[in-house]
Motif scaffolding. Structure first.
Motif: not given
Length: 356
Positions: A290, A292, A306-307, A330-332, A346-347
């Motif tokens: 995905s 994100t 992407s995740q 992972p990036s939000a 991200g996380s």
């Protein structure tokens, strides 16, 4: 057979357990009433959204953490926040005025560029908002059955409690803005968040699908959601109208510039429209994971993430080119500063990258 002594011990144990439960209940504080704790590790804790407040960067995340940076993401300070609910998104229409939203229907406001925040709304109030708003419409138009249905929805939300996730926020200016969330939850304000108007009846979303993101391209306002939902604000109709969708999977974000818009989501799907959403062209990401997060960099290029931590740049045609990076994560959320620095959240918290 149980002896009297064993029975008494069992009874005493049950009494102590009940007393412990009562003590725990008495000491419980709702996350909506519990200020976020200051932590030196907040910058490395999960963060879910980031925005520019003038030259400042402001990031939001879990447990009510809000951080701000005045040096392009190199160093961060933690803001004073009155809640510990997870925060999902943040929007600044000006350098000083900003809003953040999150789980439990929380809406926060700042007037000092993100250093201190106050609560404007939470999920304990949203059900009553719907009941009052749609109840007035039902009284004015008793033959219109949709108002009674909306009132029932508000009553249900009230009974269910505060758990009403708000997933994104967008403000056009210091007065007018929207928050969106799960099950077609849309609220609009025209006085900077002092009052909120439910807009569930003003969206073409009969299945009440989740609304994951809202954003403006400069000449149009879009909402994207699950099951390929695409909505666009129609000024003359005063509602969010549905667009024909090129994909039936969930979209997680929308970004654009005047004259074009990109939507992105599950399994590496990205689509571009240059005619206001009337038609869409797929962009080849080469990914099955995905997308994100996305931003427009100082050169006007789209950068997507992407995740799994991959970074893609818009090559200007139907291709997205992968950009290798060290220690991908992972990036939000993503934001590009005027000097070309890229800040990702991200996380693993926040990090600044120099992207050529």
């Amino acid at each position: 057979m149980c002896s009297y002594k064993k029975y008494r011990q069992l009874a005493l144990g049950m009494a102590l357990a009940l007393l412990h439960g009562f003590t725990q209940a008495a000491s419980y504080i709702d996350v909506l009433d519990l200020p976020a704790k200051t932590s030196a590790l907040a910058v490395r804790s999960p963060l879910l959204g980031v925005a520019r407040a003038g030259t400042r960067l402001v990031a939001v995340g879990q447990r009510g953490h809000i951080l701000y940076s005045d040096d392009g993401g190199k160093a961060w300070q933690q803001a004073a926040v009155p809640v510990s609910a997870d925060l999902n998104a943040v929007s600044f229409p000006t350098a000083a005025q900003g809003w953040a939203v999150g789980n439990d229907g929380v809406v926060l406001h700042t007037s000092d560029g993100g250093q201190t925040w106050s609560k404007q709304l939470d999920g304990r109030q949203i059900g009553a908002l719907l009941v009052n708003h749609y109840g007035a419409l039902a009284s004015a138009e008793p033959a219109n059955e949709q108002w009674a249905t909306r009132v029932e929805e508000g009553q249900r939300l009230t009974e269910e409690g505060a758990d009403k996730p708000l997933l994104d926020v967008w403000f056009a200016n210091e007065k007018t803005g929207y928050v969106v969330g799960a099950f077609n939850l849309i609220l609009r304000t025209d006085d900077g968040g002092q009052h909120w108007t439910p807009f569930q009846d003003r969206s073409d979303n009969p299945q009440s699908l989740h609304l994951n993101a809202i954003a403006s391209t400069g000449d149009a306002l879009y909402i994207v959601g699950e099951q390929g939902l695409l909505l666009k604000w129609n000024e003359s109709a005063q509602r969010f109208v549905a667009l024909d969708s090129p994909y039936q999977g969930s979209f997680f974000g929308v970004i654009g510039k005047p004259g074009e818009v990109l939507v992105y989501g599950l399994r590496g799907h990205v689509f571009r429209s240059v005619d206001g959403g009337a038609s869409w062209a797929a962009l080849n990401t080469g990914l099955q994971v995905s997308i994100t997060a996305a931003t427009v960099d100082a050169k006007g290029r789209y950068l997507l993430f992407s995740q799994a931590g991959q970074m893609l740049v818009d090559a200007g045609d139907s291709r997205l080119t992968s950009i290798p990076q060290q220690n991908p994560a992972p990036s939000a959320g993503a934001i590009s500063t005027p000097d070309g620095t890229l800040v990702l959240v991200g996380s693993r918290g926040a990090r600044a990258l120099d992207v050529k």
